[in-house]
Scaffold this motif. Structure first.
Motif, PDB file in Angstrom:
ATOM      1  N   ASP A  87       0.861  -1.183   0.000  1.00  0.00           N
ATOM      2  CA  ASP A  87       0.000   0.000   0.000  1.00  0.00           C
ATOM      3  C   ASP A  87       0.901   1.237   0.000  1.00  0.00           C
ATOM      4  O   ASP A  87       1.438   1.632   1.032  1.00  0.00           O
ATOM      5  CB  ASP A  87      -0.912  -0.015   1.226  1.00  0.00           C
ATOM      6  N   LYS A  88       1.083   1.817  -1.171  1.00  0.00           N
ATOM      7  CA  LYS A  88       2.039   2.922  -1.330  1.00  0.00           C
ATOM      8  C   LYS A  88       1.609   4.184  -0.599  1.00  0.00           C
ATOM      9  O   LYS A  88       2.454   4.933  -0.126  1.00  0.00           O
ATOM     10  CB  LYS A  88       2.223   3.225  -2.807  1.00  0.00           C
ATOM     11  N   GLU A  89       0.300   4.420  -0.478  1.00  0.00           N
ATOM     12  CA  GLU A  89      -0.161   5.611   0.239  1.00  0.00           C
ATOM     13  C   GLU A  89       0.199   5.531   1.712  1.00  0.00           C
ATOM     14  O   GLU A  89       0.662   6.514   2.303  1.00  0.00           O
ATOM     15  CB  GLU A  89      -1.672   5.802   0.063  1.00  0.00           C
ATOM     16  N   LYS A  90       0.016   4.360   2.299  1.00  0.00           N
ATOM     17  CA  LYS A  90       0.378   4.182   3.712  1.00  0.00           C
ATOM     18  C   LYS A  90       1.891   4.305   3.891  1.00  0.00           C
ATOM     19  O   LYS A  90       2.358   4.913   4.860  1.00  0.00           O
ATOM     20  CB  LYS A  90      -0.087   2.827   4.223  1.00  0.00           C
ATOM     21  N   LEU A  91       2.656   3.719   2.965  1.00  0.00           N
ATOM     22  CA  LEU A  91       4.114   3.803   3.041  1.00  0.00           C
ATOM     23  C   LEU A  91       4.572   5.252   2.994  1.00  0.00           C
ATOM     24  O   LEU A  91       5.392   5.684   3.807  1.00  0.00           O
ATOM     25  CB  LEU A  91       4.755   3.012   1.897  1.00  0.00           C
ATOM     26  N   GLU A  92       4.022   6.013   2.064  1.00  0.00           N
ATOM     27  CA  GLU A  92       4.412   7.423   1.937  1.00  0.00           C
ATOM     28  C   GLU A  92       3.972   8.229   3.155  1.00  0.00           C
ATOM     29  O   GLU A  92       4.696   9.128   3.601  1.00  0.00           O
ATOM     30  CB  GLU A  92       3.821   8.016   0.658  1.00  0.00           C
ATOM     31  N   ALA A  93       2.810   7.902   3.717  1.00  0.00           N
ATOM     32  CA  ALA A  93       2.347   8.601   4.917  1.00  0.00           C
ATOM     33  C   ALA A  93       3.319   8.389   6.076  1.00  0.00           C
ATOM     34  O   ALA A  93       3.633   9.330   6.820  1.00  0.00           O
ATOM     35  CB  ALA A  93       0.952   8.122   5.297  1.00  0.00           C
ATOM     36  N   TRP A  94       3.816   7.172   6.235  1.00  0.00           N
ATOM     37  CA  TRP A  94       4.784   6.889   7.300  1.00  0.00           C
ATOM     38  C   TRP A  94       6.113   7.583   7.022  1.00  0.00           C
ATOM     39  O   TRP A  94       6.768   8.064   7.949  1.00  0.00           O
ATOM     40  CB  TRP A  94       4.989   5.392   7.475  1.00  0.00           C
ATOM     41  N   ARG A  95       6.534   7.642   5.763  1.00  0.00           N
ATOM     42  CA  ARG A  95       7.798   8.323   5.440  1.00  0.00           C
ATOM     43  C   ARG A  95       7.702   9.811   5.753  1.00  0.00           C
ATOM     44  O   ARG A  95       8.655  10.401   6.238  1.00  0.00           O
ATOM     45  CB  ARG A  95       8.152   8.119   3.975  1.00  0.00           C
ATOM     46  N   VAL A  96       6.544  10.424   5.479  1.00  0.00           N
ATOM     47  CA  VAL A  96       6.350  11.840   5.783  1.00  0.00           C
ATOM     48  C   VAL A  96       6.436  12.081   7.288  1.00  0.00           C
ATOM     49  O   VAL A  96       6.960  13.100   7.732  1.00  0.00           O
ATOM     50  CB  VAL A  96       4.986  12.323   5.222  1.00  0.00           C
ATOM     51  N   LYS A  97       5.960  11.118   8.067  1.00  0.00           N
ATOM     52  CA  LYS A  97       6.012  11.234   9.534  1.00  0.00           C
ATOM     53  C   LYS A  97       7.413  10.989  10.085  1.00  0.00           C
ATOM     54  O   LYS A  97       7.632  11.134  11.277  1.00  0.00           O
ATOM     55  CB  LYS A  97       5.044  10.242  10.174  1.00  0.00           C
ATOM     56  N   GLY A  98       8.358  10.565   9.232  1.00  0.00           N
ATOM     57  CA  GLY A  98       9.734  10.396   9.683  1.00  0.00           C
ATOM     58  C   GLY A  98      10.197   8.965   9.855  1.00  0.00           C
ATOM     59  O   GLY A  98      11.263   8.727  10.412  1.00  0.00           O
ATOM     60  N   ALA A  99       9.438   8.012   9.361  1.00  0.00           N
ATOM     61  CA  ALA A  99       9.831   6.605   9.498  1.00  0.00           C
ATOM     62  C   ALA A  99      11.018   6.284   8.598  1.00  0.00           C
ATOM     63  O   ALA A  99      11.109   6.788   7.478  1.00  0.00           O
ATOM     64  CB  ALA A  99       8.660   5.695   9.144  1.00  0.00           C
ATOM     65  N   GLN A 100      11.922   5.453   9.086  1.00  0.00           N
ATOM     66  CA  GLN A 100      13.069   4.989   8.317  1.00  0.00           C
ATOM     67  C   GLN A 100      12.657   3.734   7.560  1.00  0.00           C
ATOM     68  O   GLN A 100      12.062   2.837   8.144  1.00  0.00           O
ATOM     69  CB  GLN A 100      14.227   4.641   9.255  1.00  0.00           C
ATOM     70  N   VAL A 101      13.002   3.649   6.280  1.00  0.00           N
ATOM     71  CA  VAL A 101      12.631   2.503   5.457  1.00  0.00           C
ATOM     72  C   VAL A 101      13.873   1.653   5.220  1.00  0.00           C
ATOM     73  O   VAL A 101      14.927   2.177   4.851  1.00  0.00           O
ATOM     74  CB  VAL A 101      12.032   2.957   4.109  1.00  0.00           C
ATOM     75  N   SER A 102      13.754   0.341   5.428  1.00  0.00           N
ATOM     76  CA  SER A 102      14.903  -0.548   5.214  1.00  0.00           C
ATOM     77  C   SER A 102      15.225  -0.641   3.722  1.00  0.00           C
ATOM     78  O   SER A 102      14.372  -0.400   2.867  1.00  0.00           O
ATOM     79  CB  SER A 102      14.630  -1.937   5.785  1.00  0.00           C
ATOM     80  N   GLU A 103      16.460  -1.016   3.423  1.00  0.00           N
ATOM     81  CA  GLU A 103      16.892  -1.114   2.026  1.00  0.00           C
ATOM     82  C   GLU A 103      16.063  -2.136   1.257  1.00  0.00           C
ATOM     83  O   GLU A 103      15.714  -1.925   0.093  1.00  0.00           O
ATOM     84  CB  GLU A 103      18.362  -1.500   1.961  1.00  0.00           C
ATOM     85  N   ARG A 104      15.764  -3.254   1.882  1.00  0.00           N
ATOM     86  CA  ARG A 104      14.996  -4.303   1.212  1.00  0.00           C
ATOM     87  C   ARG A 104      13.587  -3.826   0.877  1.00  0.00           C
ATOM     88  O   ARG A 104      13.062  -4.128  -0.205  1.00  0.00           O
ATOM     89  CB  ARG A 104      14.953  -5.553   2.099  1.00  0.00           C
ATOM     90  N   VAL A 105      12.957  -3.076   1.757  1.00  0.00           N
ATOM     91  CA  VAL A 105      11.609  -2.573   1.491  1.00  0.00           C
ATOM     92  C   VAL A 105      11.642  -1.550   0.355  1.00  0.00           C
ATOM     93  O   VAL A 105      10.732  -1.517  -0.478  1.00  0.00           O
ATOM     94  CB  VAL A 105      10.975  -1.980   2.768  1.00  0.00           C
TER      95      VAL A 105
END
Length: 89
Positions: free
Chosen positions: A53-71
């Motif tokens: 779910d790309k919208e949820k992923l982007e929402a978390w990134r905007v909030k400052g979440a770190q994304v792993s390389e594999r994800v």
């Protein structure tokens, strides 16, 4: 800190991964905040390998979440597969 990473599920020798947003202090397969999708490396036939779910992923990134390389690489793969499906239709 919130991280977006893989959480292993499935059985022995048949892995299945959930893509989750979780606190970095939690265990790999422990408690999570939200499930964003899944990755099935042993997908065959009509099964989907990556659903995200790309919208949820982007929402978390905007909030400052770190994304792993594999994800990050799986997100690219999911984008490519969606583009290929729409081009074939």
């Amino acid at each position: 800190m919130v991280k977006i990473r893989l959480s292993r599920a499935g059985t022995k020798k048949r892995p299945f991964y959930h893509i989750v947003a979780t606190d970095s202090r939690n265990r790999r397969d422990g408690r999570f905040i939200e499930r964003l999708g899944f990755f099935n490396p042993s997908a065959t036939g009509g099964d989907k390998e990556v659903v995200l779910d790309k919208e949820k992923l982007e929402a978390w990134r905007v909030k400052g979440a770190q994304v792993s390389e594999r994800v990050v690489s799986l997100a690219r793969k999911a984008s490519d597969s969606v583009a290929a499906e729409s081009a074939a239709a």
